[in-house]
Scaffold this motif. Structure first.
Motif, PDB file in Angstrom:
ATOM      1  N   GLU A 155       0.861  -1.185   0.000  1.00 53.98           N
ATOM      2  CA  GLU A 155       0.000   0.000   0.000  1.00 53.98           C
ATOM      3  C   GLU A 155       0.899   1.237   0.000  1.00 53.98           C
ATOM      4  OE1 GLU A 155      -4.102   1.021   2.352  1.00 53.98           O
ATOM      5  OE2 GLU A 155      -2.397   0.386   3.559  1.00 53.98           O
ATOM      6  N   ILE A 156       0.843   2.005  -1.083  1.00 51.12           N
ATOM      7  CA  ILE A 156       1.632   3.229  -1.199  1.00 51.12           C
ATOM      8  C   ILE A 156       0.746   4.391  -0.791  1.00 51.12           C
ATOM      9  CG2 ILE A 156       2.805   4.773  -2.811  1.00 51.12           C
ATOM     10  CD1 ILE A 156       3.617   2.282  -4.406  1.00 51.12           C
ATOM     11  N   VAL A 157       1.192   5.119   0.231  1.00 52.28           N
ATOM     12  CA  VAL A 157       0.374   6.179   0.811  1.00 52.28           C
ATOM     13  C   VAL A 157       1.034   7.525   0.540  1.00 52.28           C
ATOM     14  CG1 VAL A 157      -0.788   7.019   2.875  1.00 52.28           C
ATOM     15  CG2 VAL A 157      -0.302   4.572   2.623  1.00 52.28           C
ATOM     16  N   THR A 158       0.298   8.409  -0.099  1.00 51.96           N
ATOM     17  CA  THR A 158       0.844   9.701  -0.488  1.00 51.96           C
ATOM     18  C   THR A 158       0.241  10.822   0.345  1.00 51.96           C
ATOM     19  OG1 THR A 158      -0.828  10.150  -2.181  1.00 51.96           O
ATOM     20  CG2 THR A 158       1.074   8.850  -2.852  1.00 51.96           C
ATOM     21  N   ALA A 159       1.096  11.730   0.773  1.00 53.21           N
ATOM     22  CA  ALA A 159       0.661  12.953   1.450  1.00 53.21           C
ATOM     23  C   ALA A 159       0.565  14.067   0.415  1.00 53.21           C
ATOM     24  CB  ALA A 159       1.668  13.320   2.538  1.00 53.21           C
ATOM     25  N   PRO A 160      -0.085  15.187   0.734  1.00 59.40           N
ATOM     26  CA  PRO A 160      -0.150  16.294  -0.225  1.00 59.40           C
ATOM     27  C   PRO A 160       1.220  16.784  -0.674  1.00 59.40           C
ATOM     28  CG  PRO A 160      -1.761  16.624   1.519  1.00 59.40           C
ATOM     29  CD  PRO A 160      -0.953  15.428   1.919  1.00 59.40           C
ATOM     30  N   ALA A 161       2.234  16.650   0.190  1.00 56.25           N
ATOM     31  CA  ALA A 161       3.571  17.139  -0.162  1.00 56.25           C
ATOM     32  C   ALA A 161       4.374  16.160  -0.993  1.00 56.25           C
ATOM     33  CB  ALA A 161       4.351  17.476   1.113  1.00 56.25           C
ATOM     34  N   THR A 162       3.945  14.900  -1.080  1.00 56.05           N
ATOM     35  CA  THR A 162       4.741  13.883  -1.771  1.00 56.05           C
ATOM     36  C   THR A 162       4.861  14.194  -3.260  1.00 56.05           C
ATOM     37  OG1 THR A 162       3.919  12.216  -0.208  1.00 56.05           O
ATOM     38  CG2 THR A 162       5.021  11.422  -2.189  1.00 56.05           C
ATOM     39  N   ALA A 163       6.088  14.182  -3.778  1.00 56.75           N
ATOM     40  CA  ALA A 163       6.334  14.469  -5.191  1.00 56.75           C
ATOM     41  C   ALA A 163       5.878  13.314  -6.074  1.00 56.75           C
ATOM     42  CB  ALA A 163       7.821  14.741  -5.407  1.00 56.75           C
ATOM     43  N   ASP A 164       5.351  13.644  -7.243  1.00 56.80           N
ATOM     44  CA  ASP A 164       4.903  12.611  -8.182  1.00 56.80           C
ATOM     45  C   ASP A 164       6.044  11.678  -8.567  1.00 56.80           C
ATOM     46  OD1 ASP A 164       2.378  13.708  -8.140  1.00 56.80           O
ATOM     47  OD2 ASP A 164       2.601  14.784 -10.044  1.00 56.80           O
ATOM     48  N   ALA A 165       7.244  12.224  -8.729  1.00 56.23           N
ATOM     49  CA  ALA A 165       8.386  11.392  -9.123  1.00 56.23           C
ATOM     50  C   ALA A 165       8.719  10.360  -8.050  1.00 56.23           C
ATOM     51  CB  ALA A 165       9.606  12.276  -9.399  1.00 56.23           C
ATOM     52  N   VAL A 166       8.504  10.711  -6.793  1.00 51.82           N
ATOM     53  CA  VAL A 166       8.748   9.779  -5.696  1.00 51.82           C
ATOM     54  C   VAL A 166       7.717   8.647  -5.728  1.00 51.82           C
ATOM     55  CG1 VAL A 166       8.700   9.571  -3.168  1.00 51.82           C
ATOM     56  CG2 VAL A 166       9.909  11.467  -4.247  1.00 51.82           C
ATOM     57  N   VAL A 167       6.472   8.978  -6.007  1.00 49.05           N
ATOM     58  CA  VAL A 167       5.431   7.963  -6.144  1.00 49.05           C
ATOM     59  C   VAL A 167       5.759   7.029  -7.310  1.00 49.05           C
ATOM     60  CG1 VAL A 167       2.981   7.532  -6.537  1.00 49.05           C
ATOM     61  CG2 VAL A 167       3.700   9.503  -5.171  1.00 49.05           C
ATOM     62  N   ASP A 168       6.204   7.601  -8.418  1.00 47.56           N
ATOM     63  CA  ASP A 168       6.552   6.787  -9.592  1.00 47.56           C
ATOM     64  C   ASP A 168       7.657   5.790  -9.253  1.00 47.56           C
ATOM     65  OD1 ASP A 168       4.709   8.162 -11.110  1.00 47.56           O
ATOM     66  OD2 ASP A 168       6.180   9.492 -12.048  1.00 47.56           O
ATOM     67  N   LYS A 169       8.666   6.232  -8.509  1.00 47.68           N
ATOM     68  CA  LYS A 169       9.753   5.321  -8.110  1.00 47.68           C
ATOM     69  C   LYS A 169       9.216   4.196  -7.232  1.00 47.68           C
ATOM     70  CE  LYS A 169      13.765   8.422  -8.321  1.00 47.68           C
ATOM     71  NZ  LYS A 169      14.852   9.060  -7.532  1.00 47.68           N
ATOM     72  N   ALA A 170       8.395   4.542  -6.253  1.00 46.51           N
ATOM     73  CA  ALA A 170       7.858   3.528  -5.343  1.00 46.51           C
ATOM     74  C   ALA A 170       7.026   2.499  -6.101  1.00 46.51           C
ATOM     75  CB  ALA A 170       7.029   4.190  -4.249  1.00 46.51           C
ATOM     76  N   VAL A 171       6.194   2.960  -7.012  1.00 50.10           N
ATOM     77  CA  VAL A 171       5.365   2.051  -7.812  1.00 50.10           C
ATOM     78  C   VAL A 171       6.248   1.121  -8.637  1.00 50.10           C
ATOM     79  CG1 VAL A 171       3.751   1.942  -9.763  1.00 50.10           C
ATOM     80  CG2 VAL A 171       3.355   3.562  -7.894  1.00 50.10           C
TER      81      VAL A 171
END
Length: 289
Positions: A155-171
């Protein structure tokens, strides 16, 4: 879109059951892994070794032996001792907000500025934990499930401050681990803990009220709803103390419908924590490491 490679070097803060499992899957992927464990470092390494040998017995290791993978894993005594050149750090210490913030602050000061920092929290606010970091845009939740090597979901949990590029790496990294991600906006309990705890607490109340015994309640969900594991055995696997802490947090943030049942509190007070202690709602002949 540029292909995102596997992280060359990963750090895990916390060498308990979850931290050891996270270290195992990244080392199996080929990453060099450093575990920061303030307690018994040898025990943390032994947990990984045990997990690797179990995976090997099930034919899950391809092209490497347990000993070869274990050579990629080292330990240090504290998060402040982690190497600076890691691509990813996963915080996996107990579900205590003060402790997590302290550990995350130490990680933030130690690793390089472009490293992704993740928390394995199962219910705490990623937004609030992110206040420990100078740059919360590089922070998100990566909630792994127990046992980590065998589980299919992160489960990848994003906060409002989390950068899209960081989410892409995690995925991308989750996919390379052979697991599937769900991306969730930061909210108490996220999706999995909120739903899982809700079902687990009601099953405990049913047991407390004498509706049925633990085995019958679990079999009803396994056979009637095709759950791979009933809610009481699942609670044993997660840990009754962990489930109690999550329920208390959800009761404080979402209301009394998540108030822990008396039976759960009594079992935790007696040290009946589930698989890891040998006794929970069921007896476990081989307590987990």
């Amino acid at each position: 879109m540029t292909e995102i490679p596997a992280p060359a070097r990963v750090a895990v803060a916390g060498g308990g059951r979850m931290g050891a499992g996270i270290a195992q899957v990244f080392a199996t992927l080929g990453s060099e892994v450093v575990i920061a464990e303030t307690g018994d470092q040898a025990a943390a390494r032994a947990r990984v070794a045990t997990g690797l040998h179990r995976a090997d017995e099930r034919g899950k290791l391809i092209g490497s032996t347990p000993d070869e993978i274990l050579e990629r894993i080292s330990t240090v005594a504290a998060p402040s001792d982690l190497p600076g050149d890691v691509d990813l750090v996963v915080e996996a210490v107990p579900e205590n907000p003060g402790l997590k913030i302290e550990v995350l602050a130490a990680i933030d000061k130690t690793v390089r500025a472009d490293a992704v920092i993740a928390s394995n929290t199962s219910s705490l606010s990623i937004t609030e934990l992110g206040t420990a970091l100078g740059d919360p845009s590089r922070f998100l939740g990566m909630h792994f499930f127990n046992p980590v090597p065998a589980s299919a979901l992160v489960e990848i949990v994003t906060a409002p401050a989390t950068a899209d590029a960081v989410v892409d790496k995690a995925v991308a990294w989750v996919a390379l681990l052979g697991k599937t991600e769900v991306v969730i906006n930061d909210s108490p309990g996220f999706a999995t803990s909120r739903l899982g705890v809700c079902l687990g607490l009601e099953a405990i109340r049913m047991l407390e009220e004498g509706v049925a015994d633990a085995d019958a309640i679990d079999r009803a969900m396994e056979l009637g709803y095709r759950h791979p594991m009933g809610p009481l055995r699942s609670t044993d696997l997660v840990g009754l103390d962990v489930r109690l802490a999550i329920a208390e947090h959800l009761a404080a943030t979402l209301g009394p419908r998540f108030e822990p049942p008396r039976l759960l509190r009594e079992k935790v007070a007696r040290g009946e924590l589930g698989r890891k202690s040998g006794q929970g709602f069921f007896a476990w002949t081989a307590p987990g490491l």
